[in-house]
Design an enzyme around this catalytic site. Structure first.
Site, mmCIF file in Angstrom:
data_model
loop_
_atom_site.group_PDB
_atom_site.id
_atom_site.type_symbol
_atom_site.label_atom_id
_atom_site.label_comp_id
_atom_site.label_asym_id
_atom_site.label_seq_id
_atom_site.Cartn_x
_atom_site.Cartn_y
_atom_site.Cartn_z
ATOM 1 N N ASP A 1 -3.018 14.205 7.167
ATOM 2 C CA ASP A 1 -2.495 12.947 6.636
ATOM 3 C C ASP A 1 -1.279 13.139 5.738
ATOM 4 O O ASP A 1 -1.420 13.103 4.515
ATOM 5 C CB ASP A 1 -3.603 12.225 5.855
ATOM 6 C CG ASP A 1 -3.165 10.842 5.415
ATOM 7 O OD1 ASP A 1 -2.112 10.389 5.877
ATOM 8 O OD2 ASP A 1 -3.889 10.212 4.621
ATOM 9 N N GLU B 1 4.880 9.514 13.811
ATOM 10 C CA GLU B 1 4.886 8.652 12.621
ATOM 11 C C GLU B 1 5.149 9.545 11.419
ATOM 12 O O GLU B 1 4.386 10.466 11.141
ATOM 13 C CB GLU B 1 3.535 7.931 12.476
ATOM 14 C CG GLU B 1 3.448 7.072 11.225
ATOM 15 C CD GLU B 1 2.108 6.330 11.082
ATOM 16 O OE1 GLU B 1 1.577 5.812 12.095
ATOM 17 O OE2 GLU B 1 1.587 6.276 9.953
ATOM 18 N N TRP C 1 -13.198 13.344 1.950
ATOM 19 C CA TRP C 1 -12.266 12.738 1.009
ATOM 20 C C TRP C 1 -12.223 13.536 -0.294
ATOM 21 O O TRP C 1 -11.663 13.093 -1.284
ATOM 22 C CB TRP C 1 -12.637 11.254 0.744
ATOM 23 C CG TRP C 1 -12.197 10.349 1.867
ATOM 24 C CD1 TRP C 1 -11.490 10.712 2.973
ATOM 25 C CD2 TRP C 1 -12.426 8.942 2.003
ATOM 26 N NE1 TRP C 1 -11.264 9.618 3.791
ATOM 27 C CE2 TRP C 1 -11.834 8.509 3.215
ATOM 28 C CE3 TRP C 1 -13.076 7.985 1.218
ATOM 29 C CZ2 TRP C 1 -11.872 7.187 3.667
ATOM 30 C CZ3 TRP C 1 -13.118 6.656 1.664
ATOM 31 C CH2 TRP C 1 -12.521 6.269 2.880
ATOM 32 N N ARG D 1 -2.323 3.504 17.045
ATOM 33 C CA ARG D 1 -2.316 4.690 16.183
ATOM 34 C C ARG D 1 -3.455 5.656 16.504
ATOM 35 O O ARG D 1 -4.570 5.239 16.833
ATOM 36 C CB ARG D 1 -2.389 4.292 14.714
ATOM 37 C CG ARG D 1 -1.149 3.550 14.274
ATOM 38 C CD ARG D 1 -1.299 3.072 12.853
ATOM 39 N NE ARG D 1 -0.815 4.005 11.863
ATOM 40 C CZ ARG D 1 -1.486 4.342 10.773
ATOM 41 N NH1 ARG D 1 -2.701 3.879 10.558
ATOM 42 N NH2 ARG D 1 -0.954 5.160 9.887
ATOM 43 N N GLU E 1 3.809 9.112 -0.711
ATOM 44 C CA GLU E 1 2.414 8.987 -1.137
ATOM 45 C C GLU E 1 1.868 10.303 -1.675
ATOM 46 O O GLU E 1 1.155 10.332 -2.666
ATOM 47 C CB GLU E 1 1.552 8.527 0.057
ATOM 48 C CG GLU E 1 0.068 8.554 -0.254
ATOM 49 C CD GLU E 1 -0.818 8.155 0.928
ATOM 50 O OE1 GLU E 1 -0.291 7.796 1.990
ATOM 51 O OE2 GLU E 1 -2.052 8.201 0.760
ATOM 52 N N GLU F 1 0.863 -1.183 0.000
ATOM 53 C CA GLU F 1 0.000 0.000 0.000
ATOM 54 C C GLU F 1 0.899 1.232 0.000
ATOM 55 O O GLU F 1 1.793 1.355 0.841
ATOM 56 C CB GLU F 1 -0.906 -0.029 1.244
ATOM 57 C CG GLU F 1 -1.863 1.146 1.281
ATOM 58 C CD GLU F 1 -3.150 0.841 2.057
ATOM 59 O OE1 GLU F 1 -3.453 -0.344 2.299
ATOM 60 O OE2 GLU F 1 -3.844 1.810 2.402
ATOM 61 N N ARG F 2 0.663 2.095 -0.980
ATOM 62 C CA ARG F 2 1.460 3.330 -1.135
ATOM 63 C C ARG F 2 2.946 3.040 -1.342
ATOM 64 O O ARG F 2 3.810 3.798 -0.887
ATOM 65 C CB ARG F 2 1.285 4.266 0.061
ATOM 66 C CG ARG F 2 -0.146 4.472 0.504
ATOM 67 C CD ARG F 2 -1.033 4.985 -0.579
ATOM 68 N NE ARG F 2 -2.429 5.139 -0.145
ATOM 69 C CZ ARG F 2 -3.409 5.494 -0.962
ATOM 70 N NH1 ARG F 2 -3.186 5.690 -2.251
ATOM 71 N NH2 ARG F 2 -4.639 5.626 -0.509
ATOM 72 N N GLU G 1 -10.737 4.513 9.222
ATOM 73 C CA GLU G 1 -10.938 4.167 7.812
ATOM 74 C C GLU G 1 -11.503 2.753 7.649
ATOM 75 O O GLU G 1 -11.027 1.961 6.852
ATOM 76 C CB GLU G 1 -9.630 4.319 7.026
ATOM 77 C CG GLU G 1 -9.112 5.744 7.035
ATOM 78 C CD GLU G 1 -7.894 5.976 6.143
ATOM 79 O OE1 GLU G 1 -7.098 5.043 5.969
ATOM 80 O OE2 GLU G 1 -7.760 7.103 5.638
HETATM 81 C C1 BDP Z 1 -3.308 7.274 4.308
HETATM 82 C C2 BDP Z 1 -3.163 6.315 3.191
HETATM 83 C C3 BDP Z 1 -3.786 4.978 3.444
HETATM 84 C C4 BDP Z 1 -3.344 4.476 4.805
HETATM 85 C C5 BDP Z 1 -3.692 5.488 5.862
HETATM 86 C C6 BDP Z 1 -3.145 5.118 7.237
HETATM 87 O O1 BDP Z 1 -3.741 6.899 2.039
HETATM 88 O O2 BDP Z 1 -3.390 4.119 2.414
HETATM 89 O O3 BDP Z 1 -3.921 3.255 5.101
HETATM 90 O O4 BDP Z 1 -3.135 6.724 5.561
HETATM 91 O O5 BDP Z 1 -2.119 5.685 7.595
HETATM 92 O O6 BDP Z 1 -2.256 8.179 4.157
HETATM 93 O O7 BDP Z 1 -3.714 4.314 7.934
#
Ligand code: BDP
Length: 674
Positions: free
Chosen positions: A341, A363, A520, A301, A369, A144-145, A268
């Site tokens: 983010d 973090e 979003w 987190r 990304e 992912e990313r 999410e």
């Molecule tokens: C966002 C990303 C996503 C991650 C999320 C995270 O787009 O893919 O899962 O953060 O940190 O930046 O949980």
């Protein structure tokens, strides 16, 4: 005869070229391994053996003695001293094997960067005790990313087949002080906790151990239900608590030094304690209790927000501050640097400094990304330093983020920092050769957050390319301005999250997806209208400013004192607002975008001049990436200015480069990226 000679000459020339070919696989570890140094140690051990071997093959100075000393002399197990003289005899001392290994890498780095001039009087102790990479790697090999290929972990081949890259990965991390790795994505598959997966994890842990690296796993809060059919994952349910205890026991039987869990919960769409009416603290504590007997920790987190709620930037603070003091002592809350983010530029998250009884770990995102993937050259040390140096004022002036997280302001024993990794199975590890510098910088800052971006860039360039100052100086300048440049052509003056839907690569400030979550969509963040631009987070707006301590909240609340680089983060600014330099806000926006474009063009010139100082392979690779970055910068500038101009209804100042795209055409661009 002549012909044969010619053929031989051609052959040897091409051999020479071949041997000079550079694919980036050696990262910053390129020292010749032909030294025959005298190295001895007063103890034996796996990590010491590595330290000895690294020095024997690379150290070109006087004999080196590795001394394991008592904890009273060096209480932090990772700390070391280097004394003596590089010409007469060198002593490296530490109270653990790891410390000696770090000392060995430090000495070699000094040699390779030309910092040795005789006498040695070095004492180093890390800023953060836990310096951890977070891999967002899925069990199917995708990342992912991730922009550097597939996952390094070949789950389907483990535990039998072991890639040589596992050891190289461990060595690279150890050389910069990273001592932990979370192997799997925070959007965690419960399958990672199945016995057959743990057997594979055990093999990786075994390879990483001598390099001082502990393994951690991201866990899914519903694991007890999904893996073993429990009726609930309620953290206060006794059977659930027992399940986690049993799982911890199983893990530690296989991996006695297992680090612990990283958890993304109620974020999410991930499951979490709130599904059962429990708090984040109750969820974290159940896991912490299971790990406690073995010395494991929970990294919980704080990346939480939901669509119906208040300003997204406020939500982590609102959810977590009431829980301060309720977490077990082996829980640390992991907080992204900014409140939204990983945007190109964010203010620091107001949780830093606000949680006075709970350790927090920053973090950072090493993978780009939101910063051009592995196409754009962006040196992130500058961004991370701005964040770490931000003053929270939580205990008066000087309570910087660095000091509230490293144990200085609050006496936390548990101190940590995480970076979301940018590695993959590409030969050059990170996609872009210069993205290696971000992995390097994360490790170096985690070890010593006082280092400056210039020092880190300098070291990295000397280690990775050359110590020729005709290369180091201009390329370092390019690296040091690269983050600000990217902010300029993407989102200057506090703009944020105006990216294309989902993949976050290009601009789409106009993006409107029917039925999509409002938070979003870019318009939620930029709030452009005929009066101006920006999100009003002042006391007359969402009041996010009040989450910061005085006097910062007052500084931010006033458009005349708010730092201009965060202006539209906190304010809805009229198009005709007068900036400090006398320009109108609209004009300044245009000039910033244009400056970003011009600076990338300047990077191309700087790089092209290095053609004779860099091997052809890496030179061409970086050169072609800079072309992409240059085109992308124009794309960003035109897209944002032409779109915002539909609101400002003002001309683009006549002395800057004219748009070369049509807005309607830009709106039709749809990239199929992940
Ligand atoms: C966002 C990303 C996503 C991650 C999320 C995270 O787009 O893919 O899962 O953060 O940190 O930046 O949980």
């Amino acid at each position: 005869m002549k012909l044969i000679k010619l053929a031989l000459v051609t052959l040897s020339i091409s051999f020479a070229l071949l041997s000079r070919a550079e694919d980036g696989s050696r990262l910053w570890l390129r020292a010749d391994a032909d030294a025959q140094a005298q190295v001895s140690a007063n103890k034996k051990g796996e990590s010491i053996a590595i330290a000895v071997q690294e020095l024997q093959t690379q150290w070109k100075g006087a004999p080196v003695q590795l001394n394991m000393v008592g904890k009273t002399r060096l209480p932090n197990p990772d700390a070391f001293t280097i004394t003596g003289d590089s010409r007469n005899g060198v002593n490296i001392s530490a109270s653990s094997e790891k410390g000696l290994l770090y000392g060995a890498y430090h000495l070699l780095r000094m040699q390779e960067t030309g910092q040795l001039n005789g006498e040695l009087n070095i004492a180093e102790s890390p800023s953060y005790n836990l310096r951890i990479l977070n891999h967002w790697d899925n069990l199917d090999g995708s990342i992912e990313r991730g922009y550097a290929g597939q996952s390094l972990w070949r789950w389907e081949q483990l535990p039998e087949t072991v890639s040589p890259r596992y050891r190289e990965y461990a060595r690279a991390n150890a050389s910069i002080g990273i001592n932990g790795t979370v192997l799997n994505n925070v959007n965690a598959s419960p399958q990672i906790l199945k016995t057959e997966m743990l057997e594979k994890v055990k093999v990786l842990a075994g390879i990483f151990r001598p390099y001082g690296i502990k393994v951690y796993l991201s866990v899914n809060f519903s694991s007890p239900v999904i893996l073993d059919g429990l009726k609930t994952a309620d953290p206060l349910d006794k059977t659930v608590q027992q399940w986690w205890k049993n799982k911890a026991a199983e893990i530690y039987r296989l991996i006695p030094d297992f680090g612990g869990f990283l958890v993304k919960a109620n974020s999410e769409g991930q499951p979490g304690p709130q599904d059962f009416g429990r708090t984040h603290a109750e969820g974290a504590n159940t896991l912490a209790d299971a790990l406690k007997p073995y010395g494991g920790i929970v990294m919980w987190r704080a990346f939480v927000y939901n669509p119906s709620g208040d300003d997204r930037a406020k939500q982590a603070y609102l959810e977590f501050t009431p829980l301060d003091g309720q977490f077990r002592d082996n829980v640390i809350v992991q907080v992204k640097n900014g409140p939204i983010d990983f945007q190109p530029r964010e203010p620091f998250n107001a949780l830093f400094g606000a949680m006075k009884k709970t350790p927090l770990m920053p973090e950072l995102q090493v993978t780009q990304e939101y910063l051009g993937f592995s196409n754009h050259l962006v040196f992130l040390a500058s961004m991370w330093k701005e964040f770490l140096n931000s003053d929270t004022y939580c205990k008066g002036e000087g309570s910087t983020v660095a000091k509230v997280t490293d144990g200085t302001v609050f006496p936390n024993k548990l101190t940590a920092i995480a970076g979301v990794a940018n590695t993959g199975d590409n030969t050059n590890w990170c996609g872009h050769h210069f993205a290696q510098a971000n992995w390097y910088a994360f490790g170096r800052l985690a070890w010593k957050h006082q280092l400056t971006p210039a020092e880190i860039a300098d070291e990295w360039l000397r280690l990775t390319f050359s110590s020729d100052i005709a290369l180091v100086n201009p390329v370092k300048e390019m690296m040091l301005s690269s983050w600000e440049t990217t902010v300029s052509y993407m989102m200057p003056l506090g703009l944020h999250h105006i990216f294309a839907w989902s993949h976050h690569y290009g601009p789409e400030p106009w993006c409107a997806i029917p039925g999509a979550r409002p938070d979003w969509l870019p318009s939620y963040y930029h709030q452009a209208d005929n009066t101006g631009l920006g999100f009003n987070r002042t006391t007359t707006g969402s009041n996010a400013v009040s989450q910061y301590e005085s006097p910062l909240r007052e500084i931010l609340n006033n458009p005349n004192t708010c730092p201009e680089n965060l202006l539209v983060w906190f304010h809805h600014i009229p198009w005709n607002h007068t900036m400090k330099n006398g320009r109108s806000f609209w004009e300044e926006l245009c000039y910033r975008y244009d400056a970003g474009v011009q600076q990338v063009r300047a990077f191309q010139k700087i790089w092209d001049r290095q053609e004779n100082r860099v091997d052809a392979e890496r030179f061409c690779h970086v050169q072609s990436r800079l072309k992409i970055q240059s085109k992308d910068a124009v794309w960003w500038k035109d897209a944002c200015l032409l779109y915002f101009q539909t609101f400002s209804k003002r001309p683009v100042p006549y002395d800057i480069e004219r748009p070369v795209n049509e807005l309607e055409e830009l709106k039709m661009i749809k990239l199929h990226l992940k």
